[in-house]
Design a protein around this motif. Structure first.
Motif, PDB file in Angstrom:
ATOM      1  N   SER A 102     -34.456  -0.480  62.711  1.00  0.00           N
ATOM      2  CA  SER A 102     -34.458  -0.651  61.262  1.00  0.00           C
ATOM      3  C   SER A 102     -35.372  -1.807  60.844  1.00  0.00           C
ATOM      4  CB  SER A 102     -33.026  -0.863  60.764  1.00  0.00           C
ATOM      5  OG  SER A 102     -32.964  -0.786  59.370  1.00  0.00           O
ATOM      6  N   ALA A 103     -34.868  -2.741  60.041  1.00  0.00           N
ATOM      7  CA  ALA A 103     -35.691  -3.830  59.515  1.00  0.00           C
ATOM      8  C   ALA A 103     -36.089  -4.843  60.584  1.00  0.00           C
ATOM      9  CB  ALA A 103     -34.951  -4.537  58.385  1.00  0.00           C
ATOM     10  N   GLN A 104     -35.499  -4.740  61.778  1.00  0.00           N
ATOM     11  CA  GLN A 104     -35.860  -5.649  62.871  1.00  0.00           C
ATOM     12  C   GLN A 104     -36.821  -4.994  63.870  1.00  0.00           C
ATOM     13  OE1 GLN A 104     -32.286  -7.124  64.743  1.00  0.00           O
ATOM     14  NE2 GLN A 104     -31.824  -8.481  63.045  1.00  0.00           N
ATOM     15  N   ARG A 105     -37.234  -3.784  63.620  1.00  0.00           N
ATOM     16  CA  ARG A 105     -37.916  -2.976  64.634  1.00  0.00           C
ATOM     17  C   ARG A 105     -39.296  -3.505  65.025  1.00  0.00           C
ATOM     18  NH1 ARG A 105     -38.738  -0.496  59.805  1.00  0.00           N
ATOM     19  NH2 ARG A 105     -40.791   0.374  59.330  1.00  0.00           N
ATOM     20  N   PHE A 106     -39.684  -3.084  66.207  1.00  0.00           N
ATOM     21  CA  PHE A 106     -41.035  -3.297  66.752  1.00  0.00           C
ATOM     22  C   PHE A 106     -41.775  -1.975  66.532  1.00  0.00           C
ATOM     23  CE2 PHE A 106     -43.141  -5.413  70.727  1.00  0.00           C
ATOM     24  CZ  PHE A 106     -44.397  -5.169  70.200  1.00  0.00           C
ATOM     25  N   PRO A 107     -42.619  -1.862  65.493  1.00  0.00           N
ATOM     26  CA  PRO A 107     -43.249  -0.574  65.180  1.00  0.00           C
ATOM     27  C   PRO A 107     -44.032  -0.001  66.355  1.00  0.00           C
ATOM     28  CG  PRO A 107     -43.538  -2.094  63.363  1.00  0.00           C
ATOM     29  CD  PRO A 107     -42.968  -2.900  64.505  1.00  0.00           C
ATOM     30  N   LYS A 108     -43.801   1.275  66.621  1.00  0.00           N
ATOM     31  CA  LYS A 108     -44.478   1.944  67.727  1.00  0.00           C
ATOM     32  C   LYS A 108     -45.856   2.433  67.290  1.00  0.00           C
ATOM     33  CE  LYS A 108     -42.131   4.114  70.817  1.00  0.00           C
ATOM     34  NZ  LYS A 108     -41.326   5.125  71.539  1.00  0.00           N
ATOM     35  N   ASN A 109     -46.601   3.002  68.236  1.00  0.00           N
ATOM     36  CA  ASN A 109     -47.998   3.341  67.998  1.00  0.00           C
ATOM     37  C   ASN A 109     -48.218   4.279  66.814  1.00  0.00           C
ATOM     38  OD1 ASN A 109     -48.579   1.757  70.192  1.00  0.00           O
ATOM     39  ND2 ASN A 109     -49.024   3.442  71.575  1.00  0.00           N
ATOM     40  N   ASP A 110     -47.439   5.357  66.740  1.00  0.00           N
ATOM     41  CA  ASP A 110     -47.645   6.337  65.679  1.00  0.00           C
ATOM     42  C   ASP A 110     -47.476   5.710  64.301  1.00  0.00           C
ATOM     43  OD1 ASP A 110     -48.173   8.273  67.526  1.00  0.00           O
ATOM     44  OD2 ASP A 110     -46.235   9.267  67.389  1.00  0.00           O
ATOM     45  N   GLU A 111     -46.434   4.904  64.156  1.00  0.00           N
ATOM     46  CA  GLU A 111     -46.167   4.289  62.858  1.00  0.00           C
ATOM     47  C   GLU A 111     -47.262   3.306  62.463  1.00  0.00           C
ATOM     48  OE1 GLU A 111     -42.806   1.578  60.502  1.00  0.00           O
ATOM     49  OE2 GLU A 111     -42.576   1.974  62.657  1.00  0.00           O
ATOM     50  N   VAL A 112     -47.650   2.432  63.384  1.00  0.00           N
ATOM     51  CA  VAL A 112     -48.605   1.390  63.031  1.00  0.00           C
ATOM     52  C   VAL A 112     -49.998   1.965  62.773  1.00  0.00           C
ATOM     53  CG1 VAL A 112     -49.384   0.739  65.374  1.00  0.00           C
ATOM     54  CG2 VAL A 112     -49.284  -0.979  63.570  1.00  0.00           C
ATOM     55  N   ILE A 113     -50.388   2.995  63.512  1.00  0.00           N
ATOM     56  CA  ILE A 113     -51.708   3.586  63.304  1.00  0.00           C
ATOM     57  C   ILE A 113     -51.757   4.354  61.987  1.00  0.00           C
ATOM     58  CG2 ILE A 113     -53.320   5.337  64.166  1.00  0.00           C
ATOM     59  CD1 ILE A 113     -53.361   2.564  65.584  1.00  0.00           C
TER      60      ILE A 113
ATOM     61  N   TYR B 177     -47.888  -2.214  72.553  1.00  0.00           N
ATOM     62  CA  TYR B 177     -46.448  -1.982  72.516  1.00  0.00           C
ATOM     63  C   TYR B 177     -45.976  -1.811  73.946  1.00  0.00           C
ATOM     64  CZ  TYR B 177     -41.920   0.011  71.286  1.00  0.00           C
ATOM     65  OH  TYR B 177     -40.574   0.246  71.163  1.00  0.00           O
ATOM     66  N   PRO B 178     -44.905  -2.509  74.343  1.00  0.00           N
ATOM     67  CA  PRO B 178     -44.420  -2.370  75.728  1.00  0.00           C
ATOM     68  C   PRO B 178     -44.001  -0.935  76.016  1.00  0.00           C
ATOM     69  CG  PRO B 178     -43.371  -4.225  74.612  1.00  0.00           C
ATOM     70  CD  PRO B 178     -44.100  -3.458  73.570  1.00  0.00           C
ATOM     71  N   ASN B 179     -44.263  -0.464  77.218  1.00  0.00           N
ATOM     72  CA  ASN B 179     -43.848   0.875  77.632  1.00  0.00           C
ATOM     73  C   ASN B 179     -42.397   0.841  78.099  1.00  0.00           C
ATOM     74  OD1 ASN B 179     -46.342   2.417  77.363  1.00  0.00           O
ATOM     75  ND2 ASN B 179     -47.121   1.075  78.966  1.00  0.00           N
ATOM     76  N   VAL B 180     -41.556   1.635  77.442  1.00  0.00           N
ATOM     77  CA  VAL B 180     -40.134   1.675  77.766  1.00  0.00           C
ATOM     78  C   VAL B 180     -39.684   3.122  77.869  1.00  0.00           C
ATOM     79  CG1 VAL B 180     -37.813   1.078  76.995  1.00  0.00           C
ATOM     80  CG2 VAL B 180     -39.697  -0.498  76.588  1.00  0.00           C
ATOM     81  N   ILE B 181     -38.906   3.425  78.890  1.00  0.00           N
ATOM     82  CA  ILE B 181     -38.344   4.766  79.061  1.00  0.00           C
ATOM     83  C   ILE B 181     -36.844   4.634  79.276  1.00  0.00           C
ATOM     84  CG2 ILE B 181     -38.244   6.818  80.541  1.00  0.00           C
ATOM     85  CD1 ILE B 181     -41.167   6.381  81.190  1.00  0.00           C
ATOM     86  N   ILE B 182     -36.057   5.509  78.640  1.00  0.00           N
ATOM     87  CA  ILE B 182     -34.615   5.573  78.907  1.00  0.00           C
ATOM     88  C   ILE B 182     -34.320   6.903  79.573  1.00  0.00           C
ATOM     89  CG2 ILE B 182     -32.341   5.857  77.855  1.00  0.00           C
ATOM     90  CD1 ILE B 182     -32.971   3.777  75.900  1.00  0.00           C
ATOM     91  N   THR B 183     -33.504   6.858  80.619  1.00  0.00           N
ATOM     92  CA  THR B 183     -33.095   8.115  81.251  1.00  0.00           C
ATOM     93  C   THR B 183     -31.700   7.931  81.840  1.00  0.00           C
ATOM     94  OG1 THR B 183     -33.700   9.837  82.825  1.00  0.00           O
ATOM     95  CG2 THR B 183     -34.058   7.585  83.524  1.00  0.00           C
TER      96      THR B 183
END
Length: 339
Positions: free
Chosen positions: A91-102, A246-252
């Motif tokens: 939300s308002a604390q987010r680290f914008p990812k590539n799609d959003e920032v571009i 943006y740091p690369n992060v994966i959840i699995t």
């Protein structure tokens, strides 16, 4: 190098981050982290802050973020724990990812909506790229130049059809129509070819004489039309994503697929790309040692998940999707946003 890097933080005018950096600097002095790690953290925070700025994320959350940020660091896993925490914010604390920032960068009114210090910071960092030479346009005669000018001469209308002319006016203050020049006054409102080739009194004012990366594309083309704005933006976009990473992060979790369990798939990923951060969804605390110490993953979330925390984490990781509720099903996320 550290002092120059911290100057970039000052340019972004994020005073609330200073107490955080004082603590990081103390850890550096105490040899808890080395110089390379300190530089990495500065770059990380710089990307976090500037991406939020480009995306017009409200700044009122920054004080809360930096007030508790140092406490999120695991001294045994210093950088990874910091990256992991920032990527979990939503939300308002987010680290914008590539799609959003571009998407925002492409349409943002860079010229009018950003103060001079931040504008020059943007162009200096784009010009510098990943190079080590520090760029400071404020100590030169370089200024911001509109390629399609603010008050174009009538010849521009002859070179462009009405639709293209209207598009150029819409894109007037966007990043792809802006560059840096030491000859802004001479170039003025002239046509593109005049700007490109200008050499009055052997003064080499034109783009073709420029040594800047920002003007490299302008040396190679014959006209300036909407298609060229798109092409130049693609080059700027690539540069932007390398500079403000943006740091690369994966959840699995332990989900089975044609290629084996999620654990096995992610082990291969970690072997090939050690820079990709992997957060595992696990069912028991005692699995932590297995995932973190043996497999080499970077962190974990426990089941059952707290709804608010899970939605926050997933929204930060997959901003294109909206989550109302997270059910305890078994998903594996891949780089095509498919499950």
């Amino acid at each position: 190098n550290i002092s120059l890097k911290l100057e970039n933080i000052k340019s972004l005018e994020v005073n609330v981050s200073y107490p955080f950096f004082l603590k990081i600097y103390k850890d550096y002095n105490d040899k808890v982290i080395d110089k390379e790690e300190f530089m990495h953290i500065i770059n990380l925070i710089e990307s976090f802050v500037f991406r939020r700025f480009i995306c017009d994320v409200p700044t009122n959350a920054m004080n809360k973020i930096f007030m508790s940020l140092y406490r999120q660091i695991d001294k045994n896993n210093y950088i990874e724990s910091l990256e992991k925490h920032l990527c979990k914010l939503g939300s308002a604390q987010r680290f914008p990812k590539n799609d959003e920032v571009i998407s925002k960068l492409k349409e943002k009114n860079i010229y009018e909506s950003i103060n001079q210090k931040r504008k020059m910071y943007l162009f200096e960092k784009l010009e510098q790229g990943l190079g080590k030479t520090f760029i400071n346009f404020s100590q030169t005669t370089y200024t911001i130049e509109h390629i399609f000018p603010q008050k174009p001469v009538k010849e521009w209308k002859k070179e462009l059809n009405q639709k293209d002319y209207d598009i150029m006016q819409e894109k007037l203050h966007t990043i792809a129509n802006l560059t840096i020049s030491a000859n802004n006054g001479e170039l003025g409102n002239k046509t593109f070819k005049e700007k490109q080739d200008m050499n009055v009194n052997n003064g080499e004012q034109g783009y073709i004489y420029s040594k800047l990366w920002l003007n490299e594309y302008l040396k190679q083309i014959e006209e300036w039309k909407p298609k060229n704005i798109e092409e130049r933006f693609d080059k700027i976009k690539e540069r932007f994503l390398k500079v403000w990473k943006y740091p690369n992060v994966i959840i699995t979790n332990n989900t089975y697929s044609n290629n084996g369990s999620g654990e096995e798939v992610l082990k291969v990923v970690k072997k090939i790309r050690k820079d990709i951060k992997v957060i595992v969804l696990t069912v028991e605390r005692n699995e932590t040692k297995h995932f973190i110490n043996i497999i080499g993953f970077d962190g974990y979330l426990e089941k059952p998940l707290d709804q608010r925390k899970a939605i926050s984490v997933l929204t930060a990781l997959i901003p294109k999707l909206k989550f109302n509720r997270v059910e305890p099903m078994y998903y594996i996320y891949n780089n095509k946003n498919r499950f």
